[in-house]
Scaffold this active site. Structure first.
Site, PDB file in Angstrom:
ATOM      1  N   HIS A 133      92.134  30.996  18.339  1.00 21.34           N
ATOM      2  CA  HIS A 133      91.476  29.943  18.664  1.00 21.34           C
ATOM      3  C   HIS A 133      92.210  28.690  18.142  1.00 21.34           C
ATOM      4  O   HIS A 133      91.813  27.755  18.306  1.00 21.34           O
ATOM      5  CB  HIS A 133      90.195  29.900  18.602  1.00 21.34           C
ATOM      6  CG  HIS A 133      89.561  30.019  17.061  1.00 21.34           C
ATOM      7  ND1 HIS A 133      89.164  30.815  16.312  1.00 21.34           N
ATOM      8  CD2 HIS A 133      89.300  28.988  16.414  1.00 21.34           C
ATOM      9  CE1 HIS A 133      88.714  30.570  15.020  1.00 21.34           C
ATOM     10  NE2 HIS A 133      88.883  29.147  15.098  1.00 21.34           N
ATOM     11  N   ASP A 147      90.630  37.532  19.039  1.00 25.80           N
ATOM     12  CA  ASP A 147      90.910  36.009  18.586  1.00 25.80           C
ATOM     13  C   ASP A 147      92.085  36.090  17.194  1.00 25.80           C
ATOM     14  O   ASP A 147      91.903  36.480  16.161  1.00 25.80           O
ATOM     15  CB  ASP A 147      89.727  35.895  17.780  1.00 25.80           C
ATOM     16  CG  ASP A 147      89.776  34.172  17.221  1.00 25.80           C
ATOM     17  OD1 ASP A 147      90.816  33.601  17.803  1.00 25.80           O
ATOM     18  OD2 ASP A 147      88.874  33.566  16.680  1.00 25.80           O
ATOM     19  N   GLY A 201      87.462  25.153   9.352  1.00 28.22           N
ATOM     20  CA  GLY A 201      88.946  24.843   8.882  1.00 28.22           C
ATOM     21  C   GLY A 201      89.343  26.251   8.021  1.00 28.22           C
ATOM     22  O   GLY A 201      90.337  26.747   7.617  1.00 28.22           O
ATOM     23  N   SER A 231      88.906  29.113   9.580  1.00 29.99           N
ATOM     24  CA  SER A 231      89.439  30.008  10.510  1.00 29.99           C
ATOM     25  C   SER A 231      90.793  30.214  10.436  1.00 29.99           C
ATOM     26  O   SER A 231      91.505  29.450  10.119  1.00 29.99           O
ATOM     27  CB  SER A 231      89.398  28.922  11.756  1.00 29.99           C
ATOM     28  OG  SER A 231      88.014  28.906  12.220  1.00 29.99           O
ATOM     29  N   SER A 290      87.331  34.507  12.245  1.00 34.16           N
ATOM     30  CA  SER A 290      87.005  34.065  13.550  1.00 34.16           C
ATOM     31  C   SER A 290      86.084  33.157  13.567  1.00 34.16           C
ATOM     32  O   SER A 290      86.131  31.960  13.862  1.00 34.16           O
ATOM     33  CB  SER A 290      86.739  35.405  14.483  1.00 34.16           C
ATOM     34  OG  SER A 290      86.387  34.720  15.725  1.00 34.16           O
TER      35      SER A 290
END
Length: 481
Positions: free
Chosen positions: A203, A231, A312, A314, A331
């Site tokens: 993502h 993801d 952030g 992620s 994720s």
């Protein structure tokens, strides 16, 4: 629709997962999981012998040591300023060479140049000690500029050799798990280095998205990406960036990635990300194969943990608390680390094993691991039940146990020392004689890890861990007769 590349969250009070991510991207077919295996590390015995001999000669010759180098792949040449040391060098099994300057003299010249580096003229690009030529080389596109630099630094002109070069070195940067990177609009975090780049969350960007490092230097391009459904993404980086087996702990130290063996439910794990960049955040694996319904769609097959995270983070890394085994890619989740980790924090991770199988098919990419970092190499420590750990700084020693241990029977005394890559630690066994400790055996391979076995008589012994080069933590396992 604009992408929002931040950590996923759960809407307060609803229990529903809210998606703050990219719109749907084409999912890739899920495949059976495989665990890529790193190639075994097998040091060249001839090179290892030369390295041990170099250490011995540096200690033996002291201030007359002029450096050492290998010729024809294994033959060690040892330089000295003392002609009377030639016989000693030959007896040790090396080829002697008498030179004008000692290693420490050339190192002192290098230090002076370093101290005046800010005033080096633009044509000067590099300088280094060349032990084979017994000189300090200054590379520059202008000899006159190099001479000005040497003079201004106050070094002896006789110790310097100027080499004309038009090369213009450029900065190179390490890829480190947990650190920030940027797309065209948003920030995410690196999970783990792979050959040619790194892996992160799908993502965070679609195929073709460009990335920059936390230092805003151009970095790479998304070559594969899947979200929702999965993801994950992999990013190919340019030649300025070097993949490393490191994951930042945000305190100046690093975890070393050893592999990607799947940890069971209940295992202790830690997360590193670019937003919560004060420490590793740790917890436990709660479940595997969890499904999460984000606004953009459902992602399945995830690891659920009780760790906190913030927007952030992620794409960041999940690793076992011990053993250096890569587990997942951040994720999404709920809660926040802003007020400290607490009850109700929940973060989901894409397992890395599926991603590693996919990238292996796409150009043969592999997880970057510390192949040379051996833990209990070859099972040599299987019978050693006593475990100790500590820290040593370069040039210092630690003793385990400090007061020694006593054995009443003759037999083998064995130990294995395990440390992180990049240091050179040695292991010695000392025996007590009255009030004096005497070294009776040693293992001094030029690497972090050592294995030592000694046929000991009854008496009191202790192990000494010596940091020959570098500082850091170590683990020692040992047994008694």
């Amino acid at each position: 629709m604009a992408r929002k590349h931040v950590l996923l969250g759960i809407t307060a009070g609803t229990g529903l997962v809210a998606a703050l991510t990219a719109p749907a991207l084409a999912s890739q077919t899920r495949s059976p999981v495989q665990h890529p295996q790193a190639a075994p590390f097998a040091p060249d015995p001839a090179v290892m012998h030369a390295a041990r001999l170099q250490k011995q000669m540096r200690t033996t010759l002291g201030g007359t040591f002029g450096g050492a180098w290998v010729t024809d792949g294994a033959n060690l040449v040892v330089a000295t300023t003392d002609a009377s040391a030639v016989a000693t060098i030959k007896k040790a099994g090396a080829r002697p060479k008498v030179v004008r300057y000692a290693e420490r003299t050339l190192d002192a010249v290098q230090t002076k140049l370093n101290q005046h580096s800010a005033s080096a003229p633009k044509p000067v690009t590099s300088w280094y000690v060349d032990v084979q030529r017994n000189t300090v080389v200054i590379k520059a596109s202008s000899a006159a500029a190099a001479k000005r630099f040497a003079t201004a630094s106050g070094v002896d002109a006789g110790t310097v050799t100027i080499v004309r070069s038009t090369a213009r070195p450029r900065p190179l940067h390490d890829l480190v798990g947990g650190e920030r990177y940027w797309t065209s609009k948003y920030g995410c975090s690196i999970a783990f280095s792979v050959t040619g780049g790194f892996i992160s969350a799908g993502h965070c960007g679609g195929v073709g998205e460009k990335t920059r490092g936390s230092n805003q230097v151009d970095q790479g391009t998304f070559k594969g990406s899947s979200f929702p459904g999965d993801d994950y993404a992999w990013i190919d980086t340019n030649a300025q960036w070097t993949p490393t087996p490191k994951l930042t702990r945000w305190d100046g130290s690093y975890e070393t990635v050893q592999g990607a063996t799947e940890a069971p439910i209940g295992a202790a794990v830690c997360r590193s990300g670019g937003t919560t960049n004060t420490k590793l955040w740790c917890g436990k694996i709660q479940e595997r194969n969890a499904s999460v319904k984000y606004e953009q769609g459902t992602v399945s097959g995830l690891i659920r943990t009780d760790i906190c995270a913030d927007p952030g983070d992620s794409g960041g890394a999940l690793i076992t608390q011990t053993g250096g085994q890569a587990q997942g890619i951040t994720s999404g989740g709920s809660g926040s680390c802003k007020d400290g980790q607490g009850e109700g924090d929940e973060v989901f991770f894409q397992p890395v094993d599926e991603v590693l199988q996919l990238i292996a098919r796409d150009g043969g990419r592999k997880l970057v691991t510390a192949n040379g970092h051996r833990s209990d190499a070859d099972g040599a420590c299987d019978g050693n039940q006593t475990k100790a750990s500590g820290n040593v700084t370069s040039g210092s020693s630690a003793h385990e146990p400090d007061g020694g241990f006593t054995t009443t029977a003759s037999g083998p005394l064995s130990a294995c020392l395990d440390a992180f890559d990049g240091v050179d630690f040695d292991l010695y066994l000392e025996k007590k004689d009255g009030s004096t400790w005497t070294t009776v055996a040693g293992s001094t391979d030029p690497e972090p890890n050592e294995t030592l076995t000694f046929e000991g008589a009854p008496g009191t012994y202790r192990w000494r861990v010596h940091a020959y080069d570098g500082s850091g933590a170590f683990t020692l396992r040992y047994g008694t007769a």
